[in-house]
Design a protein around this motif. Structure first.
Motif: not given
Length: 673
Positions: A474-487
């Protein structure tokens, strides 16, 4: 007193004294109500919301001209329907009463609109309210009852034990021994705590569970009696009728038509004419108005390019590209939303691995249409690990040879391959593909099971990119946001399970703007029929009409998002403003407060536009629900749909309303004479 587990609206409501099993909500629409909870009296007025918690003692006294809505959740309902897991108490100190009140107003509005239907589901009106209560339930009873006396803790433990073992034969001595108390003292303390004798309390518990069976199951009365601790059917009927003044069979028949009066006394009356209640609800909605003013200076703001989303049509059925009618729908969708690509599912691709698959006329027709109409073509590659790898690779190479032949007839085309495999399998597939297509792009697909890998690998492997697919979430979580910040170069794919996940799409779009990430939406081809309206829509059976509405809404929302261009002038969780030459686009999201209406005023400074023209487009939705534009009284006032624009010198003022159930797109541009 018998609660029939449904929303009720009373002209007057009076209860002398009762002990509560479950959660009891009261919302005062008009007049005054005197309520006593655990010995503490308080006078409540109109627009007050009262929550009577589990195991509370209460009494209710109202005047003759009072209007009050009640909603009761029994313990069996909370467990079986809403998964409370035997934790029924709500922490009222942390509860968001404004949010809960807005949901109750919405439920009353829906209840009134569906009043004339023969059967109405209790869950239809109360599911969202129960979910809010679920969020604020007390998880640790020991911590919550820390300030309670030891006697009160013992009584709570005793009642909970009775509730868990109500089907068994429970004598008072057994319960007393359970809490290390003698029988005489326990009898005295339980009457003091609950306001009734032990046998009456146990009978109330059993009748509460039997009422649940009467409403939600088709069990026979004899089975309901034995399943809920009664010795026989006649004993159950006698106990039920003695307390509730009605037989179980008659109650079951009446509950289906919403004719049963929940509270039996002369001073309690249900509302018969709901027109007055409807007017009060409208006033409550419109009276809950908030003004929001935002000043935006176009010269000082840091602009960034808008990252507009794109989408792929997920092809799971060959008929989507071979049926003439479906082909016309696909082309109409492209005219409506702009260019999009086709992603052939791994099931379609696997069917092409079969012997002589390249000679299949349907497959030839499918590819000829796709290539002639110049769609961007992608393939989802996923090998079955249970099958012979060498055999699968041979068949995959045959498929690549067939694609190479297609490019000979229709010109050189670049395909994309989304590979759902391990890195080792991905590398071997890449070598095979590049033998036949040197410039073809291969993308490694990762999902939530590969978060560790995604956060520690580069965004490309040997010039092949990496994508992260969100499926059904249903939504993007904090873990994915941290992954995107790295990549930051990671590609994001979002594949909703059903087309009515509107709040999910909005949440993901906001996330993409906030993180400057491009999101590719994957849309199932089975939704195509209802995404594009046509003359055949009348042939869709009634059971699919609601689902069709949500699919058309998906098209509307995608069309709104894909038309955004230029630079981001302003963005918060409710409003996005883009600027391109002399064109402003304002996208107003559903307000996150979900309690009433916002009146928003945008002061866009340092803008020199002499004459302007404006177009607006509203999309009425319901969060994760099917939409009915004619159902909600919230939008009955035409003034809420208006947009006011004031063009002063070097200042553009835009005023509009926003609610929790409307997406609004406002398009403003310089008028060209």
């Amino acid at each position: 007193m018998l609660y029939d587990c449904n929303l009720k609206i009373y002209n007057s409501l009076n209860v002398q004294s009762n002990f509560n099993f479950g959660i009891f909500l009261l919302f005062v629409l008009e007049g005054n109500v005197l309520i006593s909870i655990n010995g503490k009296r308080k006078l409540y007025e109109a627009n007050d919301l009262i929550l009577i918690n589990d195991l509370d003692r209460y009494s209710i006294i109202t005047e003759h001209n009072t209007l009050i809505a009640s909603l009761y959740f029994s313990r069996p309902e909370l467990d079986h329907l809403f998964h409370f897991e035997k934790r029924y108490c709500i922490n009222t100190s942390n509860l968001d009463f404004s949010l809960l009140k807005s949901k109750i107003i919405k439920s009353i509005s829906s209840y009134i609109n569906k009043r004339n239907l023969e059967q109405r589901s209790f869950l239809e009106f109360s599911n969202e309210i129960a979910m809010i209560l679920h969020t604020f339930r007390v998880a640790d009873y020991n911590h919550f009852y820390f300030n309670y006396s030891e006697i009160m803790k013992d009584m709570i433990n005793a009642i909970n034990f009775m509730d868990e073992n109500y089907k068994q034969k429970l004598c008072i001595s057994k319960i007393a021994r359970k809490i290390l108390m003698n029988e005489r003292r326990f009898s005295k303390e339980i009457k003091k705590f609950a306001g009734k004798k032990y046998q009456d309390l146990l009978k109330q518990l059993r009748l509460s569970h039997s009422t649940y069976d009467l409403i939600y199951t088709s069990k026979k009365l004899v089975h309901i009696a034995t399943d809920n601790g009664f010795t026989n059917e006649s004993g159950f009927i006698e106990a039920f009728k003695k307390i509730y003044k009605i037989t179980p069979g008659k109650f079951r028949r009446q509950i289906k038509n919403d004719k049963h009066l929940a509270i039996h006394n002369r001073k309690t009356k249900l509302v018969k004419d709901l027109s007055k209640v409807s007017n009060i609800i409208n006033k409550l909605v419109h009276g809950n108005l908030e003004n929001v003013i935002m000043d935006i200076n176009t010269k000082s703001v840091v602009k960034k390019p808008i990252v507009a989303p794109s989408f792929l049509m997920y092809i799971t059925n060959v008929n989507t590209l071979t049926n003439h009618f479906q082909q016309s729908k696909l082309l109409a969708l492209r005219r409506e939303t702009g260019q999009f690509g086709l992603l052939f599912s791994h099931k379609i691709v696997n069917s092409m691995y079969l012997e002589k698959g390249e000679r299949n006329k349907l497959i030839d027709q499918m590819f000829s249409f796709s290539l002639e109409r110049q769609f961007e073509i992608s393939f989802e590659i996923k090998f079955d690990s249970n099958k012979n790898d060498k055999n699968m690779i041979k068949k995959f190479e045959k498929f690549l040879i067939y694609l190479a032949d297609c490019t000979y007839y229709y010109g050189n085309r670049n395909f994309k391959f989304y590979v759902d495999a391990s890195i080792q399998e991905f590398m071997s597939i890449s070598k095979i593909v590049h033998k036949y297509f040197k410039d073809t792009e291969l993308i490694l697909l990762l999902d939530k099971h590969n978060n560790y890998l995604a956060s520690r690998m580069g965004h490309c492997i040997n010039d092949s990119s990496v994508s992260y697919r969100m499926k059904y979430d249903t939504s993007f979580d904090k873990e994915l946001t941290s992954i995107v910040n790295i990549n930051p170069s990671l590609n994001i794919l979002y594949q909703p399970k059903s087309p009515n996940k509107m709040d999910s799409l909005i949440s993901i779009f906001n996330w993409s703007i906030q993180t400057d990430m491009k999101v590719i939406y994957i849309i199932d081809d089975s939704w195509l029929d209802s995404m594009i309206p046509s003359q055949t829509s009348a042939l869709v059976i009634k059971e699919r009409e609601q689902y069709a509405n949500s699919q058309y809404q998906l098209l509307e929302l995608l069309s709104m998002l894909m038309k955004l261009r230029g630079e981001v002038l302003f963005f918060n969780e409710n409003v996005l403003i883009t600027y391109y030459l002399y064109e402003f686009q304002i996208l107003v999201m559903p307000n996150n407060k979900k309690s009433g209406i916002f009146h928003q005023r945008l002061n866009i400074n340092q803008v020199n536009v002499e004459e302007i023209e404006c177009r607006k487009r509203d999309l009425i939705i319901k969060s994760n629900q099917f939409a009915h534009q004619d159902e909600d009284t919230i939008y009955s006032n035409q003034s809420l749909n208006e947009v006011e624009i004031i063009n002063n010198k070097d200042n553009l003022i835009v005023q509009f309303y926003s609610t929790a159930d409307v997406i609004r797109h406002i398009y403003i541009k310089k008028k060209i004479n």
